[in-house]
Design an enzyme around this catalytic site. Sequence first.
Site, PDB file in Angstrom:
ATOM      1  N   HIS A 156       0.814  -1.225   0.000  1.00 51.68           N
ATOM      2  CA  HIS A 156       0.000   0.000   0.000  1.00 51.68           C
ATOM      3  C   HIS A 156       0.842   1.268   0.000  1.00 51.68           C
ATOM      4  O   HIS A 156       0.332   2.351  -0.244  1.00 51.68           O
ATOM      5  CB  HIS A 156      -0.935   0.004   1.214  1.00 51.68           C
ATOM      6  N   ASP A 364       3.684   9.427  -0.886  1.00 47.72           N
ATOM      7  CA  ASP A 364       2.490   8.688  -0.451  1.00 47.72           C
ATOM      8  C   ASP A 364       2.220   7.574  -1.452  1.00 47.72           C
ATOM      9  O   ASP A 364       2.347   7.797  -2.659  1.00 47.72           O
ATOM     10  CB  ASP A 364       1.285   9.646  -0.426  1.00 47.72           C
TER      11      ASP A 364
HETATM   12  P1  ADQ Z   1      -2.991   6.219   4.785  1.00 49.09           P
HETATM   13  O1  ADQ Z   1      -1.579   6.645   4.965  1.00 49.09           O
HETATM   14  O2  ADQ Z   1      -3.787   6.076   6.021  1.00 49.09           O
HETATM   15  O3  ADQ Z   1      -3.089   4.852   3.945  1.00 49.09           O
HETATM   16  P2  ADQ Z   1      -4.882   7.733   2.941  1.00 49.09           P
HETATM   17  O4  ADQ Z   1      -4.941   6.923   1.683  1.00 49.09           O
HETATM   18  O5  ADQ Z   1      -4.828   9.179   2.641  1.00 49.09           O
HETATM   19  O6  ADQ Z   1      -3.614   7.386   3.815  1.00 49.09           O
HETATM   20  O7  ADQ Z   1      -6.146   7.506   3.877  1.00 49.09           O
HETATM   21  C1  ADQ Z   1      -6.778   6.287   4.079  1.00 49.09           C
HETATM   22  C2  ADQ Z   1      -8.189   6.513   4.660  1.00 49.09           C
HETATM   23  O8  ADQ Z   1      -8.137   7.116   5.946  1.00 49.09           O
HETATM   24  C3  ADQ Z   1      -9.040   7.403   3.770  1.00 49.09           C
HETATM   25  O9  ADQ Z   1     -10.268   6.771   3.540  1.00 49.09           O
HETATM   26  C4  ADQ Z   1      -9.217   8.673   4.580  1.00 49.09           C
HETATM   27  O10 ADQ Z   1     -10.484   9.294   4.435  1.00 49.09           O
HETATM   28  C5  ADQ Z   1      -9.028   8.236   6.003  1.00 49.09           C
HETATM   29  N1  ADQ Z   1      -8.422   9.343   6.772  1.00 49.09           N
HETATM   30  C6  ADQ Z   1      -7.213   9.900   6.563  1.00 49.09           C
HETATM   31  N2  ADQ Z   1      -7.013  10.919   7.427  1.00 49.09           N
HETATM   32  C7  ADQ Z   1      -8.127  11.016   8.176  1.00 49.09           C
HETATM   33  C8  ADQ Z   1      -8.562  11.874   9.240  1.00 49.09           C
HETATM   34  N3  ADQ Z   1      -7.795  12.885   9.635  1.00 49.09           N
HETATM   35  N4  ADQ Z   1      -9.787  11.664   9.801  1.00 49.09           N
HETATM   36  C9  ADQ Z   1     -10.564  10.668   9.351  1.00 49.09           C
HETATM   37  N5  ADQ Z   1     -10.228   9.843   8.349  1.00 49.09           N
HETATM   38  C10 ADQ Z   1      -9.035  10.003   7.771  1.00 49.09           C
HETATM   39  C11 ADQ Z   1      -2.188   3.926   3.307  1.00 49.09           C
HETATM   40  C12 ADQ Z   1      -1.143   4.552   2.359  1.00 49.09           C
HETATM   41  C13 ADQ Z   1      -1.843   5.390   1.295  1.00 49.09           C
HETATM   42  C14 ADQ Z   1      -2.871   4.535   0.531  1.00 49.09           C
HETATM   43  C15 ADQ Z   1      -3.781   3.784   1.515  1.00 49.09           C
HETATM   44  C16 ADQ Z   1      -4.675   2.761   0.788  1.00 49.09           C
HETATM   45  O11 ADQ Z   1      -0.216   5.345   3.091  1.00 49.09           O
HETATM   46  O12 ADQ Z   1      -0.898   5.954   0.388  1.00 49.09           O
HETATM   47  O13 ADQ Z   1      -3.667   5.372  -0.293  1.00 49.09           O
HETATM   48  O14 ADQ Z   1      -3.023   3.075   2.484  1.00 49.09           O
HETATM   49  O15 ADQ Z   1      -3.926   1.870   0.027  1.00 49.09           O
END
Ligand code: ADQ
Length: 456
Positions: A156, A364
């Site tokens: 991921h 990311d």
């Molecule tokens: P994350 O680093 O957690 O995931 P991201 O893809 O931006 O990053 O977010 C994942 C989920 O968490 C999204 O559905 C988002 O809405 C939710 N989220 C993020 N910040 C939040 C907040 N402040 N409050 C509530 N909800 C929040 C990892 C990788 C990413 C990749 C995902 C999926 O780092 O690059 O996109 O996995 O593969």
Amino acid sequence: MSRLVVVSNRVAPIQEGKTTSGGLAVAVQEALSEIGGVWFGWSGEIYTSGSGRVTTETKGKITYATMPLARRDYDAFYKGYANATLWPLFHYRMEFVEYHRSYVVGYRRVNEEFAGRLSTMLESDDLIWVHDYHLIPLGRDLRMMGHRNRIGFFLHIPFPPPDLLTSCSDHAYLVQSLCAYDVVGFQTENDVQNFLAYIRTVAGGTVGRNGRFEAYGEKSRAAAFPIGIYPDQLAAQAADSVRTRQTRRLVESLAGKDLIVGVDRLDYSKGLDRRFDAYETLLETAPSLRGHVTYMQIAPPSRSDVQSYRAIRETLEGKAGHINGRFAEFDWMPLRYLNKSFQREQLTGFFRTARVGFVTPLRDGMNLVAKEYVASQNPEDPGVLVLSQFAGAAAELDGAVTVNPYDTEYVADGLQRALAMSVEERRARWASMMSVLRANDLGAWRRSFLRSLRGR
Ligand code: ADQ
């Protein structure tokens, strides 16, 4: 039909009514409900004495099998190797990499233990899908226990270029482990190329067509499977969410000012400190915007027991205080910095209210917030996504204002362009991104991975 066995560090909440938040959880839940099978992983619990047992619970076609971690494994495997070694390394942040031999020993131990526990539950034709950097060696451990199933892995997070990866003493072990899978999936073509560059130049392997490669006596395939969302479901949620009390209160509090929104886990990969600097540069260089724009950054703490995460929190608190101290007026607060989490349903309403989605990670894997922001917009009057060129999502979202997050003046210019953009241009950019999101949705992601895992 064969079962699907999914292995991930965390398993989504089993209780009905509890929301499965991230993309991984939603996609896995769906795939398992359709095909039937097992979801195996850490329960999220830690025990300090005795030993951990696997607990299973079956709901419909899915058996959830979870196990707790011993305290020392939590420290060495989870806090240590996964989050203090691999996470910074794979996000190109060498200055944060903590390397201790006990970490990698713990990492190997937990992966072997997971493999051993899972081994007794496997049937010979199960399709096995392993997720993310916590579990890189799991496939190889299963092979050593004699399993000949089709096993696939999806990363991921980004995969670093060979020059960075080789700064970790265990690089050969990590890549050799990846080679034991039948399919190795990455978020973007750039990650695939970094991996294949290692295969060619460090492992001395060969790379053929369509990502097929041979190295360390194994034949496998590497490919990009960019993770998506369900844009139309999110759009419907956003349209409902603008009517909620919280969104209405947000709109009232803005009193006509344009909103810039950022939503991230509090993590150094998300580039929040430079993002705050860029906003300060914007207010400095475009005085006409003062009093007319509000930036709201939502960033709940994550992994707060890892030292580098405590440091970033302090830095951001300092910068937020500085910006507000420098520019605030009796009737205007330029930056709202919220260290708390909101339900996704609520976030979509905030996204739809915001004129700009501000997503500038330094690196990311994908960044689903960028995609969720786009899907939440009102088609008649959509906002603009200001997106880092180093988010995996930038490879797909051609309608974003793309910025280099290391260059704060460049980012400030991007914000200014976004705030001044005509409604015609905003609509055209939004429509182009929305059609990409629809074509590469979350269902397409899991179907294409599973097709590849089945060898078709
Ligand atoms: P994350 O680093 O957690 O995931 P991201 O893809 O931006 O990053 O977010 C994942 C989920 O968490 C999204 O559905 C988002 O809405 C939710 N989220 C993020 N910040 C939040 C907040 N402040 N409050 C509530 N909800 C929040 C990892 C990788 C990413 C990749 C995902 C999926 O780092 O690059 O996109 O996995 O593969």
